[in-house]
Motif scaffolding. Structure first.
Motif, short mmCIF file in Angstrom:
data_model
loop_
_atom_site.label_atom_id
_atom_site.label_comp_id
_atom_site.label_asym_id
_atom_site.label_seq_id
_atom_site.Cartn_x
_atom_site.Cartn_y
_atom_site.Cartn_z
N ALA A 1 0.86 -1.18 0.00
CA ALA A 1 0.00 0.00 0.00
C ALA A 1 0.90 1.23 0.00
CB ALA A 1 -0.90 0.00 1.22
N ILE A 2 0.61 2.19 -0.88
CA ILE A 2 1.42 3.39 -1.03
C ILE A 2 0.60 4.60 -0.61
CG2 ILE A 2 2.79 4.80 -2.60
CD1 ILE A 2 3.89 1.99 -2.16
N LEU A 3 1.18 5.44 0.23
CA LEU A 3 0.52 6.63 0.75
C LEU A 3 1.33 7.86 0.35
CD1 LEU A 3 -0.96 7.11 4.31
CD2 LEU A 3 0.63 8.80 3.39
N PHE A 4 0.65 8.85 -0.24
CA PHE A 4 1.27 10.13 -0.59
C PHE A 4 0.59 11.25 0.18
CE2 PHE A 4 2.98 7.94 -4.26
CZ PHE A 4 4.13 8.65 -4.59
N THR A 5 1.37 12.26 0.60
CA THR A 5 0.82 13.46 1.23
C THR A 5 1.35 14.70 0.53
OG1 THR A 5 2.54 14.04 2.85
CG2 THR A 5 1.09 12.21 3.41
N ASP A 6 0.60 15.82 0.65
CA ASP A 6 1.16 17.12 0.28
C ASP A 6 0.40 18.21 1.01
OD1 ASP A 6 -1.14 17.78 -1.13
OD2 ASP A 6 -0.06 18.48 -2.89
N VAL A 7 0.95 19.44 0.96
CA VAL A 7 0.39 20.58 1.68
C VAL A 7 -0.46 21.40 0.73
CG1 VAL A 7 0.92 22.70 2.94
CG2 VAL A 7 2.33 20.66 3.29
N VAL A 8 -1.66 21.74 1.16
CA VAL A 8 -2.55 22.56 0.36
C VAL A 8 -2.03 24.00 0.32
CG1 VAL A 8 -4.90 23.45 0.13
CG2 VAL A 8 -4.51 21.12 0.99
N GLY A 9 -1.93 24.58 -0.88
CA GLY A 9 -1.50 25.97 -1.01
C GLY A 9 -0.04 26.21 -0.69
N VAL B 1 -3.33 0.52 -3.40
CA VAL B 1 -2.64 -0.74 -3.13
C VAL B 1 -2.44 -1.48 -4.45
CG1 VAL B 1 -4.81 -1.98 -2.68
CG2 VAL B 1 -2.65 -2.89 -1.79
N GLY B 2 -1.29 -2.11 -4.60
CA GLY B 2 -1.02 -2.87 -5.81
C GLY B 2 0.38 -3.46 -5.77
N GLU B 3 0.79 -4.01 -6.91
CA GLU B 3 2.10 -4.64 -7.01
C GLU B 3 3.15 -3.59 -7.37
OE1 GLU B 3 1.12 -9.18 -8.33
OE2 GLU B 3 1.17 -7.66 -9.90
N VAL B 4 4.23 -3.59 -6.61
CA VAL B 4 5.30 -2.62 -6.82
C VAL B 4 6.64 -3.35 -6.84
CG1 VAL B 4 3.99 -0.79 -5.69
CG2 VAL B 4 5.62 -2.14 -4.36
N ARG B 5 7.63 -2.67 -7.39
CA ARG B 5 9.00 -3.18 -7.34
C ARG B 5 9.79 -2.36 -6.35
NH1 ARG B 5 7.95 -4.10 -12.83
NH2 ARG B 5 8.39 -6.24 -13.48
N ILE B 6 10.54 -3.02 -5.48
CA ILE B 6 11.39 -2.33 -4.51
C ILE B 6 12.83 -2.51 -4.95
CG2 ILE B 6 12.11 -2.19 -2.11
CD1 ILE B 6 9.38 -3.29 -1.33
N GLY C 1 6.61 1.56 -9.92
CA GLY C 1 5.52 0.84 -10.56
C GLY C 1 4.31 1.71 -10.82
N ARG C 2 3.45 1.20 -11.66
CA ARG C 2 2.23 1.93 -12.04
C ARG C 2 1.37 2.24 -10.82
NH1 ARG C 2 -1.28 2.71 -16.31
NH2 ARG C 2 -3.50 2.57 -15.82
N ASP C 3 1.28 1.31 -9.87
CA ASP C 3 0.42 1.52 -8.71
C ASP C 3 0.95 2.63 -7.80
OD1 ASP C 3 -1.66 -0.47 -9.14
OD2 ASP C 3 -0.07 -1.94 -8.93
N VAL C 4 2.25 2.87 -7.83
CA VAL C 4 2.82 4.02 -7.12
C VAL C 4 2.29 5.31 -7.74
CG1 VAL C 4 4.94 5.27 -6.57
CG2 VAL C 4 4.89 2.77 -6.42
N ASN C 5 2.30 5.34 -9.07
CA ASN C 5 1.84 6.53 -9.78
C ASN C 5 0.35 6.80 -9.52
OD1 ASN C 5 4.40 6.30 -10.75
ND2 ASN C 5 3.81 5.67 -12.81
N ILE C 6 -0.44 5.74 -9.42
CA ILE C 6 -1.88 5.90 -9.13
C ILE C 6 -2.07 6.53 -7.75
CG2 ILE C 6 -4.02 4.65 -8.66
CD1 ILE C 6 -3.23 2.69 -10.87
N ALA C 7 -1.30 6.08 -6.77
CA ALA C 7 -1.40 6.65 -5.42
C ALA C 7 -1.07 8.13 -5.44
CB ALA C 7 -0.48 5.90 -4.46
#
Length: 481
Positions: free
Chosen positions: A316-324, A408-413, A420-426
């Motif tokens: 599972a891949i989690l991304f964050t960012d700051v608004v503004g 969540v998806g298959e990724v390469r470490i 991986g594509r699923d990283v980009n989707i997150a």
């Protein structure tokens, strides 16, 4: 910083310099500075400049050769002085002027030279006391150094993506050639069966390799977007240390190059995306022709399973960012950085407690990997809840709102990287989240829908468009106030 002095050589300039290493996110960079500025020395003539570069140092892919010359006299044509100086320094005549500008009140000229990918040089002609004073203060240095490093990373990622596409073209061409060869054989040809068996044995390996190149290109695309974002950020920071009359347009022109490169990667991905299906469809066609050797058809399933899963792990891949974030940086850069660091410290404690692994930090955002979906969702909810709680004790101007996206998806470490594509989707889902909320894919929702805590409001967003990724079913998770 390592300060060094070169051995004295008769008839040559006595060089000294510094070697300065620095880590920028996932990249190590080195600033190698060579100097000749002995007190009381007479001005150099052009032909002595080669002594500054006795070993023929050149800028490789994406690197910049930055030359600062302190002029003894005023010059009528800074561009021509820069060109001639660089010709003697490098010992070559294929210099092409790309752009001109000014930095800290003195002219600066940009050159490219050599074959594609072209090498890069900036020649800065310090011709007044204001430039000298500002250069000695050095406030401009870190923004400019980071800016050039991100330029290097952008170009490197693009070349890697193009190289992957070239490999895909070769593999696709080989497959088409095999198909043409097979079609040309008569059914009675004794070698036809052998040819089909050999091709069938090759397909799993070819398909795995093809998919790996394809996924790498997708990762290069998002890496390019992140690096372009950071390039823009450091350009803004550099402007704050420059004079009002400075012209940094020569650095902004690179943005057009970035746009063109991203479009090319997207086109390459579209052209290459259909080939995995061709590999998969070829397997049953060949096996039907060799029916006597495959009785139960199980090998087809094994091959396709290998194509889909080899070399990957479920995460599972989690991304964050700051608004503004950009607007805040423009108003008060130092204070914004302090506030982001404050929130990052809070978020770091939470994701470590939930079993997350920090993959990357991107200015105002984090990329975190989890082994289980529930860990990622619990972490995101805890982050937003803690941020809301902390905000109650803060002045309104000091409150930052964060968006979070999870898939969540298959990724390469690979080492510290997760690809991986699923990283980009997150990453794309994070951009779809409302301020202070969490956006998750349907795969994530199905895994946690029966265990979401009270107080978490769920909103179905339906099919949302993700840039360069098509459409995906998504949901919003919002904490009730």
């Amino acid at each position: 910083m390592l300060v060094f002095t070169a051995p004295q050589t008769d008839g040559k300039l006595h060089l000294r310099g510094e070697l300065y290493p620095v880590a920028i996110h996932d990249t190590y960079a080195i600033d190698l500075t060579l100097r000749y500025d002995e007190d009381g020395a007479v001005p150099l003539t052009y032909d002595r400049l080669i002594d500054l570069n006795p070993k023929g140092i050149r800028a490789s892919l994406g690197q910049t050769l930055f030359v600062m010359l302190k002029l003894a006299d005023s010059v009528a044509s800074p561009s021509e002085v820069a060109r001639v100086a660089l010709q003697f320094l490098l010992g070559r005549n294929d210099l092409q002027e790309v752009a001109r500008g000014s930095l800290l009140g003195s002219p600066i000229v940009e050159f490219e030279y050599g074959v594609e990918p072209a090498e890069h040089a900036l020649v800065w002609l310090d011709g007044n006391s204001r430039t000298t004073e500002a250069e000695q203060e050095g406030a401009y240095y870190v923004p400019l150094f980071n800016l050039l490093c991100y330029r290097s990373k952008i170009l490197y990622v693009y070349e890697q993506s193009r190289w992957c596409f070239e490999q895909l073209q070769v593999m696709g061409g080989n497959m088409r050639q095999k198909g043409q060869t097979l079609a040309a054989w008569s059914s009675s040809d004794a070698d036809k069966q052998k040819f089909m068996r050999e091709w069938l044995d090759e397909i799993p390996t070819q398909a795995i390799a093809y998919e790996a190149y394809l996924r790498d290109m997708e990762s290069h695309l998002i890496a390019s977007e992140i690096n372009i974002k950071n390039y823009t950020l450091w350009l803004k920071r550099l402007r704050k240390h420059c004079f009002i009359e400075d012209d940094l347009g020569f650095l902004e022109i690179f943005g057009d190059v970035c746009d063109s490169q991203q479009q090319q990667i997207q086109i390459d991905l579209q052209l290459a995306a259909s080939m995995p299906a061709a590999f998969a469809s070829t397997v049953p066609i060949l096996r039907q022709s060799l029916e006597s050797q495959v009785a139960d058809g199980s090998s087809d399933r094994n091959i396709l399973s290998a194509v889909n899963n080899n070399g990957k792990v479920l995460a599972a891949i989690l991304f964050t960012d700051v608004v503004g974030y950009s607007a805040r940086m423009d108003r008060d850069e130092e204070r914004t950085i302090e506030l982001v660091d404050r929130d990052f410290a809070l978020m770091h404690d939470i994701f470590e407690r939930e079993g997350g692994v920090l993959v990357n930090t991107m200015g105002d955002g984090l990329m975190i990997r989890f082994d289980r979906v529930s860990q990622a969702v619990d972490c995101a909810i805890a982050m937003q809840a803690s941020l809301v709680s902390a905000a109650k004790e803060l002045p309104t101007d000091d409150v930052l709102q964060h968006r979070i996206g999870i898939h969540v998806g298959e990724v390469r470490i690979r080492g510290k990287n997760t690809l991986g594509r699923d990283v980009n989707i997150a990453a794309r889902l994070e951009g779809k989240a409302a301020p202070g909320s969490i956006c998750i894919s349907q795969a994530v929702y199905e895994a946690v829908k029966d265990r979401l805590p009270d107080g978490v409001l769920v909103e179905r967003l339906g099919q949302v468009a993700l840039k360069n990724m098509g459409y995906i079913e998504a949901y919003h998770l919002t904490l009730s106030r």
